[in-house]
Design a protein around this motif. Structure first.
Motif, mmCIF file in Angstrom:
data_model
loop_
_atom_site.group_PDB
_atom_site.id
_atom_site.type_symbol
_atom_site.label_atom_id
_atom_site.label_comp_id
_atom_site.label_asym_id
_atom_site.label_seq_id
_atom_site.Cartn_x
_atom_site.Cartn_y
_atom_site.Cartn_z
ATOM 1 N N ILE A 59 0.846 -1.187 0.084
ATOM 2 C CA ILE A 59 -0.104 -0.040 -0.046
ATOM 3 C C ILE A 59 0.907 1.170 -0.055
ATOM 4 C CG2 ILE A 59 -1.864 1.289 1.251
ATOM 5 C CD1 ILE A 59 -2.801 -1.481 2.484
ATOM 6 N N GLN A 60 0.595 2.200 -0.968
ATOM 7 C CA GLN A 60 1.346 3.354 -0.932
ATOM 8 C C GLN A 60 0.606 4.747 -0.654
ATOM 9 O OE1 GLN A 60 2.762 3.626 -5.134
ATOM 10 N NE2 GLN A 60 3.718 1.647 -5.047
ATOM 11 N N LYS A 61 -0.681 4.744 -0.511
ATOM 12 C CA LYS A 61 -1.399 5.846 0.030
ATOM 13 C C LYS A 61 -2.619 5.532 0.729
ATOM 14 C CE LYS A 61 -3.628 10.060 -2.100
ATOM 15 N NZ LYS A 61 -3.888 10.657 -3.355
ATOM 16 N N LEU A 62 -2.884 6.376 1.684
ATOM 17 C CA LEU A 62 -4.124 6.354 2.547
ATOM 18 C C LEU A 62 -5.034 7.531 2.374
ATOM 19 C CD1 LEU A 62 -2.429 5.222 6.083
ATOM 20 C CD2 LEU A 62 -3.335 3.835 4.097
ATOM 21 N N GLU A 63 -6.224 7.119 1.950
ATOM 22 C CA GLU A 63 -7.227 8.074 1.558
ATOM 23 C C GLU A 63 -8.269 8.165 2.812
ATOM 24 O OE1 GLU A 63 -8.471 7.665 -2.524
ATOM 25 O OE2 GLU A 63 -6.569 7.788 -3.414
ATOM 26 N N THR A 64 -9.041 9.324 2.757
ATOM 27 C CA THR A 64 -10.016 9.428 3.685
ATOM 28 C C THR A 64 -11.179 8.362 3.557
ATOM 29 O OG1 THR A 64 -9.793 11.806 3.647
ATOM 30 C CG2 THR A 64 -11.898 11.293 4.670
ATOM 31 N N LYS A 65 -11.356 8.094 2.433
ATOM 32 C CA LYS A 65 -12.461 7.263 2.258
ATOM 33 C C LYS A 65 -11.895 5.622 2.605
ATOM 34 C CE LYS A 65 -11.167 5.952 -2.658
ATOM 35 N NZ LYS A 65 -10.502 4.797 -2.336
ATOM 36 N N ASP A 66 -10.757 5.415 2.864
ATOM 37 C CA ASP A 66 -10.221 4.118 3.058
ATOM 38 C C ASP A 66 -10.722 3.603 4.495
ATOM 39 O OD1 ASP A 66 -8.894 3.753 0.741
ATOM 40 O OD2 ASP A 66 -6.792 4.496 1.596
ATOM 41 N N PHE A 67 -10.908 4.322 5.589
ATOM 42 C CA PHE A 67 -11.423 3.972 6.823
ATOM 43 C C PHE A 67 -12.598 4.910 7.436
ATOM 44 C CE2 PHE A 67 -6.825 3.831 6.539
ATOM 45 C CZ PHE A 67 -6.530 2.532 6.474
ATOM 46 N N GLY A 68 -13.087 5.918 6.455
ATOM 47 C CA GLY A 68 -14.269 6.577 6.788
ATOM 48 C C GLY A 68 -15.575 5.841 7.436
ATOM 49 N N TYR A 69 -15.558 4.778 6.891
ATOM 50 C CA TYR A 69 -16.899 4.098 7.201
ATOM 51 C C TYR A 69 -16.749 3.128 8.427
ATOM 52 C CZ TYR A 69 -14.804 0.275 4.367
ATOM 53 O OH TYR A 69 -13.997 -0.648 3.850
ATOM 54 N N LEU A 70 -15.378 2.861 8.725
ATOM 55 C CA LEU A 70 -15.101 1.843 9.897
ATOM 56 C C LEU A 70 -15.257 2.610 11.081
ATOM 57 C CD1 LEU A 70 -12.446 -0.205 8.247
ATOM 58 C CD2 LEU A 70 -14.649 -0.609 8.463
ATOM 59 N N LEU A 71 -16.521 3.118 11.726
ATOM 60 C CA LEU A 71 -16.685 3.761 13.023
ATOM 61 C C LEU A 71 -16.135 3.088 14.121
ATOM 62 C CD1 LEU A 71 -20.176 5.418 11.972
ATOM 63 C CD2 LEU A 71 -17.639 6.211 11.475
ATOM 64 N N ASP A 72 -16.468 1.708 14.087
ATOM 65 C CA ASP A 72 -16.048 0.917 15.421
ATOM 66 C C ASP A 72 -14.638 0.608 15.192
ATOM 67 O OD1 ASP A 72 -18.434 1.160 16.093
ATOM 68 O OD2 ASP A 72 -19.083 -0.721 15.018
ATOM 69 N N LEU A 73 -13.756 0.916 14.315
ATOM 70 C CA LEU A 73 -12.375 0.364 14.340
ATOM 71 C C LEU A 73 -11.473 0.961 15.464
ATOM 72 C CD1 LEU A 73 -10.310 -0.906 12.341
ATOM 73 C CD2 LEU A 73 -9.664 1.365 11.568
ATOM 74 N N ARG A 74 -10.758 -0.211 16.167
ATOM 75 C CA ARG A 74 -10.140 0.148 17.423
ATOM 76 C C ARG A 74 -8.689 -0.226 17.167
ATOM 77 N NH1 ARG A 74 -10.671 -3.272 20.634
ATOM 78 N NH2 ARG A 74 -10.110 -1.995 22.696
ATOM 79 N N VAL A 75 -8.297 -1.258 16.284
ATOM 80 C CA VAL A 75 -6.694 -1.501 16.204
ATOM 81 C C VAL A 75 -6.615 -1.637 14.658
ATOM 82 C CG1 VAL A 75 -5.208 -3.287 16.472
ATOM 83 C CG2 VAL A 75 -6.666 -3.030 18.014
ATOM 84 N N LEU A 76 -5.607 -0.742 14.241
ATOM 85 C CA LEU A 76 -5.127 -0.817 12.836
ATOM 86 C C LEU A 76 -3.687 -1.079 12.697
ATOM 87 C CD1 LEU A 76 -5.914 -0.075 9.926
ATOM 88 C CD2 LEU A 76 -5.539 2.233 10.289
ATOM 89 N N ASN A 77 -3.299 -1.891 12.007
ATOM 90 C CA ASN A 77 -1.761 -2.301 11.599
ATOM 91 C C ASN A 77 -1.490 -2.034 10.320
ATOM 92 O OD1 ASN A 77 0.735 -3.286 11.567
ATOM 93 N ND2 ASN A 77 0.337 -5.023 12.739
#
Length: 794
Positions: A59-77
């Protein structure tokens, strides 16, 4: 070189508390996409995802849409990718995010803000020139773990996180170019971990600040260290100014002489404990003087130590450690062969030599370890249990001994344990049942897990203080007799071969507060009902009840919990079974017999059977009907006593002659005048298809009746014909038959006779049998027979 000695004077490191596992919860929804060769964040993730692993991708780029819908996300590696850019608002919607790992990527700058609930943030091993990214961390008041790296570490950058109360800080120094003095001192942390140390020009300054930043310090990935370049001034400065009390060193190789020099410097520092992992001792090993005085060190740990030298005096190596005046000494996973006994009373209270190659000779005849309280020798090459006991005999303070995972053998030799031993671990030693005869007298806790124990010998009488006994993974077939251990509180026989605990063993084990008999191959038959009752009655007593107690046999109940298993009491209680099954059967049989007696059912069955047999014989006789048409004048000759004439004339003959005018030959009517009686008898028998004899007590008294029977029997055997029919008018006891009538006795035993029933309801079946016995097609014989017989009264 200077850096290496500085390193030795630094303080101890403790592991990070805020890692990925510490924030996991039981109801987490995990999505693992590591090692999937992804070039972007997947867009089809579940909305309920709480843990997302995207490590080791492309993965080279992180965009706003990538995680915007994961409201319950607690751990991200997101570690170990190729991320070079992140949108400034990429994590704006992830307010629940507490763990974020962006390490080992290609980030050069981070301008976005992070969720304020973050507890773990790792941005180390990226391409940051400076740590200006720390400006974004001012709102992370809950942050506990921070990992970072940069080419230039400046004090002004780190001041943005100085207000954070961090539990651990990790700094990767692999790309360090410039370090500003006192930069690390602004960090407010309990634990500091410096990785990838090398010979940078500012390394002394980094280490000098590190030993004054935290009491717990870890130094790892040393690279090549040359102790010869270290100046005494550096060493003195670090020793005199360090506030480190716990130091951890990882992955380093040292010459033996340099290792001793480093230990000597540490010995006179403020350090309390030193942990060394993955150490390689290089060069020749020789005896070197070591000053043990004036030290604050209480704990020394070496794990995974390798010695490159092959030929050396072992006492030169081991004596350095055996004479240390510390409380705790640990040398594990290091192929340790031996340890010398201290020459003077030792201060050791804890020794751990687990996972080495120590033999039976260690500490034999050693009388200086009088303060030793805990000794661990697990995973070595101890062989004789009697020698192990002898090793402890003079350790007068020893309370805890661990000799598990050793190939121990016991053949009932005398054992000489220290009387102070309270806890003994001999798990996974392949010990037999007789090991109980060699246990320390005052021991309270014994672990004999995973051995070859079949039973607990009943002759044990000395273990009166035993409180805990672990017999898991053995070959027991029942609970041991707990009365052998009057103070036993907990016993475990999990994973043995117990089909069901016997009632006697359950009664004997009423003393312990807890019993673990789970995960045994339970046989769900009647014998297990007592245990099931105890389990339901005292569920808290049986550890793991009810989920770990399931049926193994029979196959129909395999996997069923004992709690849910039910077998009616009547199948298991003999008295109930007798009352419920056997008694009704007996009563039913008696009732049936009474009914049979009342309705004379045996007689009916006997007569029906005779009727079936008679008809069967008639069908098998192909020429039976032709014989009467060709040769016989009468259907039957009847022989009877004059005393029975009334029954014959009034009952028998009318009933028989009413059936198609059957012709009966009687001596009163059909004897030929002028011939002798004997001649008439012979002629009548020869001209009759059947001979019927009416037997009664009067019959056996008649001389002429006997003659008639004699000639009929002669025809039976000479012509091989089935022409003899016996009717028992009245019962004839055998003793009433004169001895000269032996043929009559023989006939009554050999041939089936028809009994005349007194009950009128039986007469129809009687005459049906009689007609079937004659076996003649009466209608055809009547048409074809034209023989007339004169009526003669004899």
């Amino acid at each position: 070189m200077a850096t290496f000695i500085i390193l030795t004077l630094a303080s101890v490191f403790m592991p990070a508390l805020c890692d990925q596992h510490s924030v996991m919860e039981s109801d987490d929804v995990i999505a693992n996409y590591s090692y999937k060769s992804l070039t972007s964040v997947p867009s089809n993730l579940s909305l309920q995802t709480t843990i997302l692993d995207l490590s080791y991708n492309f993965i080279q780029k992180l965009e706003t849409k990538d995680f915007g819908y994961l409201l319950d996300l607690r751990v991200l590696n997101l570690s170990c990718n190729q991320i070079t850019k992140m949108d400034s608002h990429v994590f704006d919607s992830n307010n629940n995010l507490v763990y974020l790992d962006l390490s080992n990527n290609r980030l050069e700058n981070v301008s976005n803000s992070f969720p304020s609930n973050l507890r773990h943030l790792d941005i180390s091993s990226n391409k940051f020139i400076t740590l200006s990214v720390c400006r974004s961390f001012t709102n992370l008041l809950r942050l506990e773990y921070l990992g970072f790296s940069a080419s230039n570490i400046l004090k002004s950058d780190l001041e943005f996180v100085s207000h954070l109360r961090l539990q651990q800080v990790f700094i990767d120094l692999s790309g360090l170019y410039q370090y500003e003095n006192s930069s690390l001192l602004v960090l407010n942390t309990n634990r500091l971990h410096l990785s990838s140390l090398s010979d940078q020009k500012d390394l002394f300054s980094v280490l000098f600040d590190a030993v004054n930043t935290s009491k717990f310090l870890e130094l790892s990935k040393f690279g090549k260290w040359d102790v010869g370049k270290v100046y005494d001034g550096y060493i003195s400065a670090i020793v005199n100014n360090s506030r480190v009390t716990h130091l951890s060193l990882r992955d380093l190789g040292l010459l033996w002489i340099h290792l001793i020099q480093i230990l000597q410097k540490i010995w006179h520092s403020s350090l309390e404990s030193l942990h060394v992992y993955n150490l390689t001792i290089q060069g020749f090993i020789s005896k070197i003087y070591f000053d043990y005085s004036n030290t604050s060190v209480t704990e020394l740990l070496f794990d995974h130590v390798a010695v490159e030298a092959f030929l050396f005096n072992q006492s030169d190596l081991y004596s350095v450690f055996s004479e240390m005046n510390i409380k705790n000494l640990t040398i594990t996973n290091s192929n340790l062969l031996f340890m010398t006994c201290p020459l003077k009373p030792s201060t050791f209270e804890y020794i751990d030599f687990s996972k080495n190659a120590v033999t039976n000779d260690v500490f034999q005849d050693c009388s200086t370890l009088t303060k030793l309280k805990m000794l661990k020798l697990a995973g070595n090459k101890l062989q004789k249990l009697s020698k192990v006991s002898l090793m402890t005999e003079k350790m007068t303070s020893l309370q805890h001994l661990d000799v598990s995972q050793n190939p121990l053998d016991y053949t009932e030799e005398d054992c000489h344990w220290s009387s102070s031993i309270r806890t003994l671990n001999m798990a996974s030693c392949s010990l037999p049942s007789s090991v109980f005869l060699c246990l320390p007298k005052n021991v309270k806790r014994v672990n004999l897990r995973n051995n070859d124990i079949l039973e607990v010998p009943l002759e044990i009488t000395h273990l009166i203080n035993l409180e805990y006994l672990n017999l898991e993974y053995n070959r027991l077939s029942d609970l041991p007799d707990c009365t052998l251990f009057p103070r036993l509180m907990i016993i475990s026989v999990e994973f043995n071969q117990v089909p069901y605990p016997s009632s006697e063993s359950l009664k004997n084990c009423s003393g312990p507060k807890q019993i673990n008999i789970a995960n045994n191959p339970f046989h769900c038959f009647c014998e297990i009902n007592t245990f099931i009752y105890e389990g339901k009655k005292n569920p808290g007593k049986f550890i793991g009840w009810p989920d770990d107690y399931v049926c193994e046999r029979p196959e129909d109940f395999k996997g069923v919990r004992l709690k849910d298993f039910y077998l009616p009491e009547m199948y298991c209680n003999v008295f109930i079974m007798v009352s419920v099954i056997v008694v009704p059967i007996i009563v039913g049989l008696l009732l049936f017999l009474c009914l049979c007696k009342y309705f004379d059912i045996p007689w009916f069955l006997k007569m029906i059977w005779q009727l079936i047999r008679t008809k069967h014989r008639a069908r098998n006789s192909k020429n039976g009907y032709q014989e009467l048409r060709r040769d016989f004048s009468f259907h039957a000759f009847i022989s009877y006593s004059e005393n029975d004439a009334s029954w014959v004339k009034n009952i028998l003959l009318p009933s028989m002659q009413s059936i198609n005018d059957i012709r009966i030959c009687q001596h009163e009517r059909n004897f030929t005048p002028g011939k002798s009686i004997v001649e008439n008898i012979i002629n009548c028998i020869d001209n009759s298809y059947k001979s019927i004899f009416v037997l009664s007590p009067h019959f056996v008294q008649s001389e002429w009746c006997h003659y008639e029977l004699y000639f009929a029997e002669h025809k039976l055997y000479s012509e091989n014909t089935d022409n003899l029919i016996l009717i028992l008018l009245e019962p004839i006891p055998q003793y009433l038959i004169p001895s000269r009538y032996f043929k009559l006795k023989a006939l009554m035993k050999q041939r089936t006779y028809l009994e005349w029933p007194n009950e009128k309801s039986k007469h129809t079946l009687f005459f049906a049998n009689l007609r079937a016995a004659i076996s003649i097609n009466l209608s055809e014989s009547e048409q074809e027979s034209s023989v007339s017989v004169p009526s003669v009264n004899a």
